[in-house]
Design a protein around this motif. Structure first.
Motif, PDB file in Angstrom:
ATOM      1  N   LEU A   2      23.743  31.002  34.982  1.00 54.93           N
ATOM      2  CA  LEU A   2      24.740  31.859  35.154  1.00 54.93           C
ATOM      3  C   LEU A   2      25.589  31.659  36.996  1.00 54.93           C
ATOM      4  N   ARG A   3      24.283  31.798  37.450  1.00 53.99           N
ATOM      5  CA  ARG A   3      24.851  31.023  38.553  1.00 53.99           C
ATOM      6  C   ARG A   3      25.847  29.466  38.614  1.00 53.99           C
ATOM      7  N   ILE A   4      24.787  28.824  38.022  1.00 51.90           N
ATOM      8  CA  ILE A   4      25.638  26.849  38.209  1.00 51.90           C
ATOM      9  C   ILE A   4      27.302  27.184  36.799  1.00 51.90           C
ATOM     10  N   ALA A   5      26.853  28.276  35.769  1.00 57.15           N
ATOM     11  CA  ALA A   5      28.090  28.038  34.554  1.00 57.15           C
ATOM     12  C   ALA A   5      29.674  28.667  35.829  1.00 57.15           C
ATOM     13  N   LEU A   6      29.154  30.024  36.435  1.00 51.86           N
ATOM     14  CA  LEU A   6      30.028  31.006  36.964  1.00 51.86           C
ATOM     15  C   LEU A   6      30.667  30.173  38.155  1.00 51.86           C
ATOM     16  N   ARG A   7      29.742  29.239  38.337  1.00 55.19           N
ATOM     17  CA  ARG A   7      30.434  29.341  39.637  1.00 55.19           C
ATOM     18  C   ARG A   7      31.460  27.540  39.434  1.00 55.19           C
ATOM     19  N   LYS A   8      31.057  26.503  38.419  1.00 58.71           N
ATOM     20  CA  LYS A   8      31.275  25.643  38.406  1.00 58.71           C
ATOM     21  C   LYS A   8      33.055  26.561  37.281  1.00 58.71           C
ATOM     22  N   ALA A   9      32.786  27.471  36.602  1.00 55.19           N
ATOM     23  CA  ALA A   9      34.016  27.664  35.876  1.00 55.19           C
ATOM     24  C   ALA A   9      35.049  28.145  37.799  1.00 55.19           C
ATOM     25  N   ARG A  10      34.835  28.986  38.214  1.00 59.14           N
ATOM     26  CA  ARG A  10      35.684  29.260  38.816  1.00 59.14           C
ATOM     27  C   ARG A  10      36.587  28.171  39.459  1.00 59.14           C
ATOM     28  N   GLU A  11      35.233  27.069  39.744  1.00 57.56           N
ATOM     29  CA  GLU A  11      36.083  25.937  40.647  1.00 57.56           C
ATOM     30  C   GLU A  11      36.820  25.288  39.396  1.00 57.56           C
ATOM     31  N   ARG A  12      36.647  25.885  38.418  1.00 57.74           N
ATOM     32  CA  ARG A  12      37.747  24.662  37.506  1.00 57.74           C
ATOM     33  C   ARG A  12      39.014  25.781  37.331  1.00 57.74           C
ATOM     34  N   SER A  13      38.958  26.912  37.271  1.00 55.69           N
ATOM     35  CA  SER A  13      39.627  27.619  37.980  1.00 55.69           C
ATOM     36  C   SER A  13      40.676  27.993  38.978  1.00 55.69           C
ATOM     37  N   GLY A  14      40.391  26.935  40.081  1.00 57.02           N
ATOM     38  CA  GLY A  14      41.261  26.773  41.308  1.00 57.02           C
ATOM     39  C   GLY A  14      40.832  28.272  42.159  1.00 57.02           C
ATOM     40  N   LEU A  15      39.913  28.991  41.908  1.00 54.46           N
ATOM     41  CA  LEU A  15      40.043  29.748  42.753  1.00 54.46           C
ATOM     42  C   LEU A  15      38.912  30.142  43.412  1.00 54.46           C
ATOM     43  N   SER A  16      38.978  30.893  45.159  1.00 54.68           N
ATOM     44  CA  SER A  16      37.696  30.582  45.610  1.00 54.68           C
ATOM     45  C   SER A  16      37.329  31.400  45.608  1.00 54.68           C
ATOM     46  N   GLN A  17      36.146  31.981  46.269  1.00 53.97           N
ATOM     47  CA  GLN A  17      34.895  33.207  45.454  1.00 53.97           C
ATOM     48  C   GLN A  17      35.853  34.425  46.511  1.00 53.97           C
ATOM     49  N   ARG A  18      36.425  34.092  47.668  1.00 53.59           N
ATOM     50  CA  ARG A  18      37.279  35.306  47.984  1.00 53.59           C
ATOM     51  C   ARG A  18      38.719  35.943  46.974  1.00 53.59           C
ATOM     52  N   GLU A  19      39.650  35.191  46.243  1.00 53.72           N
ATOM     53  CA  GLU A  19      40.273  34.675  45.361  1.00 53.72           C
ATOM     54  C   GLU A  19      39.172  35.824  44.855  1.00 53.72           C
ATOM     55  N   ALA A  20      38.606  35.275  43.698  1.00 53.05           N
ATOM     56  CA  ALA A  20      38.207  35.369  42.562  1.00 53.05           C
ATOM     57  C   ALA A  20      37.095  37.510  42.924  1.00 53.05           C
ATOM     58  N   ALA A  21      36.787  37.150  43.766  1.00 48.58           N
ATOM     59  CA  ALA A  21      35.938  38.551  44.326  1.00 48.58           C
ATOM     60  C   ALA A  21      37.427  39.216  43.879  1.00 48.58           C
ATOM     61  N   GLU A  22      38.269  39.637  44.861  1.00 51.16           N
ATOM     62  CA  GLU A  22      39.589  40.416  44.092  1.00 51.16           C
ATOM     63  C   GLU A  22      40.328  40.699  43.132  1.00 51.16           C
ATOM     64  N   ARG A  23      40.400  39.775  41.812  1.00 45.00           N
ATOM     65  CA  ARG A  23      41.210  39.869  41.120  1.00 45.00           C
ATOM     66  C   ARG A  23      40.302  40.599  40.555  1.00 45.00           C
ATOM     67  N   VAL A  24      39.063  40.671  40.879  1.00 44.17           N
ATOM     68  CA  VAL A  24      37.704  41.404  39.483  1.00 44.17           C
ATOM     69  C   VAL A  24      37.157  42.510  40.060  1.00 44.17           C
ATOM     70  N   GLU A  25      37.857  43.039  41.504  1.00 46.16           N
ATOM     71  CA  GLU A  25      37.765  44.292  42.306  1.00 46.16           C
ATOM     72  C   GLU A  25      36.471  44.160  42.701  1.00 46.16           C
ATOM     73  N   TRP A  26      36.046  43.010  42.931  1.00 49.48           N
ATOM     74  CA  TRP A  26      34.747  43.067  43.796  1.00 49.48           C
ATOM     75  C   TRP A  26      34.908  42.965  45.120  1.00 49.48           C
ATOM     76  N   SER A  27      33.862  43.140  45.522  1.00 44.57           N
ATOM     77  CA  SER A  27      32.933  42.970  47.169  1.00 44.57           C
ATOM     78  C   SER A  27      32.759  41.309  46.829  1.00 44.57           C
ATOM     79  N   GLN A  28      33.862  40.542  48.265  1.00 44.79           N
ATOM     80  CA  GLN A  28      33.185  39.235  48.187  1.00 44.79           C
ATOM     81  C   GLN A  28      31.808  38.659  47.983  1.00 44.79           C
ATOM     82  N   SER A  29      30.934  39.645  48.833  1.00 46.11           N
ATOM     83  CA  SER A  29      29.208  39.207  48.848  1.00 46.11           C
ATOM     84  C   SER A  29      27.868  39.555  47.517  1.00 46.11           C
ATOM     85  N   LYS A  30      29.260  40.188  46.315  1.00 41.35           N
ATOM     86  CA  LYS A  30      28.569  40.366  45.065  1.00 41.35           C
ATOM     87  C   LYS A  30      28.942  39.544  44.736  1.00 41.35           C
TER      88      LYS A  30
END
Length: 283
Positions: A14-42
């Motif tokens: 999951l770690r590898i697949a989700l990181r690669k999918a996020r990078e393909r979408s062009g989102l940073s970790q902070r942006e992705a976390a905000e979109r799904v209403e998570w903390s960045q640390s999660k």
């Protein structure tokens, strides 16, 4: 019976697949976390594989990243269901440091394991008697010695006895091949086991002779883990243990080059096994 996939391997998938999918979408970790209403640390913990992922959380991320291919979604959902629970080494929590626990998770997923030890036979190849004799000299309590050796034996069985066995290359310094630990009988049995492992298709054992000279890792042991779907990792074996990968590419490169040097200077396979056999016969 095939053992179930360890939760750490599902978390890694999951770690590898989700990181690669996020990078393909062009989102940073902070942006992705905000979109799904998570903390960045999660999100960071998910992308480092240190926590399990619920199916609902997974679906939220896949929708955000635009991952909709049915087979891929199904495979990742199954990994999310299997990411919960304790890893096999959790029962040894009293003798496994956090750093070594992290290493064990990576080792279980590696396609290749390259190991060098300048002093003793590596733990991957040790017999119970050899390991007990080695640890007894550290002044540990008998129960702790038993626990550490039990961990070492289970790790060995999982690495060499289960499905998806990695290619394993061991470079043993000649000192390790000649240092009698546990007495002549125990050491003879240890060398016999090294020869047995060396007879397996996926295992290579080479001996670095005394006249090979100095090299980058003369004073310490190390393990290089190679993956088909991720960057290589380096584990330096010392009291605290330490692991490095993409965050220190220069150090990783030094040890990759060192291992190549060791292989170039070591005896070839036949000469290495002949030396080990001659030492064994002398006992």
């Amino acid at each position: 019976m095939t053992p179930p996939v360890d939760p750490s391997l599902n978390r890694r998938k999951l770690r590898i697949a989700l990181r690669k999918a996020r990078e393909r979408s062009g989102l940073s970790q902070r942006e992705a976390a905000e979109r799904v209403e998570w903390s960045q640390s999660k999100l960071i913990r998910v992308e480092t594989g240190t926590v399990s992922v619920s199916v609902s959380d997974l679906r939220a991320l896949l929708a955000l990243y635009g991952v909709a291919e049915p087979d891929t979604v199904h495979e990742l959902e199954e990994a999310a269901r299997g990411s919960k629970g304790a890893s096999w080494w959790s029962s040894y929590h009293d003798v496994v440091s956090p750093q070594f626990a992290q290493y064990l998770g990576y080792e279980g997923a590696a396609r290749a394991v390259d190991t060098y030890h300048p002093i003793v036979v590596p733990g991957h190849l040790q017999t119970r008697a050899y390991a007990e004799a080695l640890l007894a000299e550290r002044g540990l309590a008998a129960e702790r010695v038993r626990r550490v050796v039990d961990l070492r034996m289970e790790r060995q069985q999982r690495m060499f006895g289960g499905p998806g066995r990695p290619t394993a290359t061991f470079v043993l310094d000649e000192a390790a091949v000649r240092r009698q630990i546990g007495g002549r009988g125990a050491f003879r049995a240890q060398l016999e086991q090294v020869l047995d492992f060396a007879g397996r298709d996926e295992v290579t054992v080479r001996v670095l002779p005394f006249d090979a000279g100095a090299h980058y890792s003369t004073l310490g042991s190390f393990v290089l883990l190679r993956f088909s779907d991720d960057d290589d990792l380096l584990y330096l074996e010392h009291a605290a243990g330490s692991m490095t990968g993409g965050e220190d590419l220069e150090l990783l490169a030094h040890y990759q080059e060192c291992f190549q040097t060791l292989m170039e200077r070591a005896l070839d396979e036949n000469a290495s096994l002949d030396l080990i056999n001659r030492v064994k016969q002398s006992l």
